[in-house]
Scaffold this active site. Structure first.
Site, PDB file in Angstrom:
ATOM      1  N   HIS A  45       6.294   2.354 -31.610  1.00 59.04           N
ATOM      2  CA  HIS A  45       4.972   2.016 -32.129  1.00 59.04           C
ATOM      3  C   HIS A  45       4.303   1.043 -31.179  1.00 59.04           C
ATOM      4  O   HIS A  45       4.965   0.214 -30.567  1.00 59.04           O
ATOM      5  CB  HIS A  45       5.068   1.367 -33.515  1.00 59.04           C
ATOM      6  CG  HIS A  45       5.425   2.316 -34.598  1.00 59.04           C
ATOM      7  ND1 HIS A  45       6.025   1.904 -35.755  1.00 59.04           N
ATOM      8  CD2 HIS A  45       5.262   3.651 -34.722  1.00 59.04           C
ATOM      9  CE1 HIS A  45       6.226   2.946 -36.544  1.00 59.04           C
ATOM     10  NE2 HIS A  45       5.776   4.017 -35.926  1.00 59.04           N
ATOM     11  N   ARG A  92      12.543   9.363 -39.996  1.00 60.30           N
ATOM     12  CA  ARG A  92      11.935   8.302 -39.180  1.00 60.30           C
ATOM     13  C   ARG A  92      11.452   7.157 -40.077  1.00 60.30           C
ATOM     14  O   ARG A  92      11.696   5.985 -39.799  1.00 60.30           O
ATOM     15  CB  ARG A  92      10.780   8.902 -38.382  1.00 60.30           C
ATOM     16  CG  ARG A  92      10.024   7.946 -37.503  1.00 60.30           C
ATOM     17  CD  ARG A  92       9.069   8.730 -36.598  1.00 60.30           C
ATOM     18  NE  ARG A  92       7.953   7.965 -36.117  1.00 60.30           N
ATOM     19  CZ  ARG A  92       7.986   7.126 -35.093  1.00 60.30           C
ATOM     20  NH1 ARG A  92       9.107   6.930 -34.435  1.00 60.30           N
ATOM     21  NH2 ARG A  92       6.899   6.488 -34.705  1.00 60.30           N
ATOM     22  N   LYS A 145      11.122  10.107 -24.042  1.00 62.24           N
ATOM     23  CA  LYS A 145       9.758  10.445 -23.633  1.00 62.24           C
ATOM     24  C   LYS A 145       8.855  10.105 -24.811  1.00 62.24           C
ATOM     25  O   LYS A 145       8.879  10.759 -25.837  1.00 62.24           O
ATOM     26  CB  LYS A 145       9.609  11.938 -23.301  1.00 62.24           C
ATOM     27  CG  LYS A 145      10.581  12.520 -22.302  1.00 62.24           C
ATOM     28  CD  LYS A 145      10.650  11.784 -20.993  1.00 62.24           C
ATOM     29  CE  LYS A 145      11.522  12.491 -19.991  1.00 62.24           C
ATOM     30  NZ  LYS A 145      12.864  11.998 -19.856  1.00 62.24           N
ATOM     31  N   ARG A 181      10.571   9.861 -33.035  1.00 66.01           N
ATOM     32  CA  ARG A 181       9.865  11.048 -33.505  1.00 66.01           C
ATOM     33  C   ARG A 181      10.743  12.267 -33.242  1.00 66.01           C
ATOM     34  O   ARG A 181      11.431  12.327 -32.213  1.00 66.01           O
ATOM     35  CB  ARG A 181       8.538  11.194 -32.777  1.00 66.01           C
ATOM     36  CG  ARG A 181       7.565  10.058 -33.059  1.00 66.01           C
ATOM     37  CD  ARG A 181       6.360  10.080 -32.112  1.00 66.01           C
ATOM     38  NE  ARG A 181       5.510   8.915 -32.366  1.00 66.01           N
ATOM     39  CZ  ARG A 181       5.663   7.734 -31.760  1.00 66.01           C
ATOM     40  NH1 ARG A 181       6.625   7.571 -30.858  1.00 66.01           N
ATOM     41  NH2 ARG A 181       4.876   6.724 -32.061  1.00 66.01           N
ATOM     42  N   TYR A 210       2.771 -11.331 -24.906  1.00 66.79           N
ATOM     43  CA  TYR A 210       3.677 -12.450 -24.706  1.00 66.79           C
ATOM     44  C   TYR A 210       5.134 -12.180 -25.052  1.00 66.79           C
ATOM     45  O   TYR A 210       6.002 -12.941 -24.653  1.00 66.79           O
ATOM     46  CB  TYR A 210       3.200 -13.669 -25.516  1.00 66.79           C
ATOM     47  CG  TYR A 210       1.825 -14.123 -25.119  1.00 66.79           C
ATOM     48  CD1 TYR A 210       1.624 -14.813 -23.931  1.00 66.79           C
ATOM     49  CD2 TYR A 210       0.728 -13.833 -25.916  1.00 66.79           C
ATOM     50  CE1 TYR A 210       0.351 -15.218 -23.553  1.00 66.79           C
ATOM     51  CE2 TYR A 210      -0.545 -14.230 -25.545  1.00 66.79           C
ATOM     52  CZ  TYR A 210      -0.729 -14.918 -24.365  1.00 66.79           C
ATOM     53  OH  TYR A 210      -1.976 -15.310 -23.984  1.00 66.79           O
ATOM     54  N   HIS A 233      10.148  13.716 -40.472  1.00 73.68           N
ATOM     55  CA  HIS A 233       9.410  12.456 -40.385  1.00 73.68           C
ATOM     56  C   HIS A 233       9.908  11.461 -41.449  1.00 73.68           C
ATOM     57  O   HIS A 233       9.854  10.247 -41.244  1.00 73.68           O
ATOM     58  CB  HIS A 233       7.900  12.677 -40.507  1.00 73.68           C
ATOM     59  CG  HIS A 233       7.112  11.522 -39.996  1.00 73.68           C
ATOM     60  ND1 HIS A 233       7.014  11.220 -38.656  1.00 73.68           N
ATOM     61  CD2 HIS A 233       6.425  10.555 -40.647  1.00 73.68           C
ATOM     62  CE1 HIS A 233       6.292  10.125 -38.506  1.00 73.68           C
ATOM     63  NE2 HIS A 233       5.913   9.700 -39.699  1.00 73.68           N
TER      64      HIS A 233
END
Length: 169
Positions: free
Chosen positions: A122, A99, A36, A14, A132, A96
């Site tokens: 995400h 991204r 972060k 981001r 898992y 964006h």
């Protein structure tokens, strides 16, 4: 500005995450970049060879990697991105959008969706991913370096990585 825009494209992070990177977040020894994260707090992703060289070439004006006048962090590279969009003929290019481009471009390489999601920050979308699947930094690096290499190839950017031992110096 250019380095911050390339970082957004090459990491899928981001824009705010990229602009908040500090020098202490960069680990040249283990070739990691701690971001972060707005979702998990922090995430560490691979510091790929090209991105490493871009970042290491930046002047250390302050604690912020992407700093402007007076050592303050860059607030937003929107104007720079608009200028780039005009030069290359892409209307409506957004931070964006860079991204999103990272995510879309990974489809060409058939990188596992979970790897891409982890690099981008995400949340895992499936139970198996949440509970898992563990991907250490070196496993992410295998895929992330392929992504970076392919993006550079598509951009017709010639790049010879510095051997890892020199990065430690």
């Amino acid at each position: 500005m250019a380095a911050s825009l390339q970082t957004i494209l090459l990491t899928g992070a981001r824009p705010g995450e990229v602009l908040s990177i500090k020098w202490e977040d960069i680990n040249l020894r283990w070739r990691g970049l701690t971001i972060k994260d707005k979702v998990e707090g922090n995430r560490t992703i691979p510091l790929t060879p090209y991105l490493s060289q871009i970042i290491q070439a930046l002047p250390k004006k302050s604690e912020w990697v992407f700093s402007g006048a007076g050592g303050r962090p860059i607030s937003s590279p929107n104007h720079a991105l608009s200028a780039v969009g005009q030069i290359v003929g892409i209307d409506g290019l957004t931070l964006h959008g860079l991204r999103r481009s990272f995510r879309s471009l990974t489809e060409w390489l058939e990188v596992p969706a979970g790897v891409v999601a982890q690099i981008m920050g995400h949340k895992p979308s499936a139970t198996a991913e949440k509970h898992y699947t563990i991907r250490p930094l070196d496993l992410l690096r295998v895929h992330h370096e392929k992504i970076e290499e392919w993006i550079l190839e598509q951009a017709a950017l010639s790049f010879q990585p510095v051997p890892a031992l020199k990065l430690l110096a």
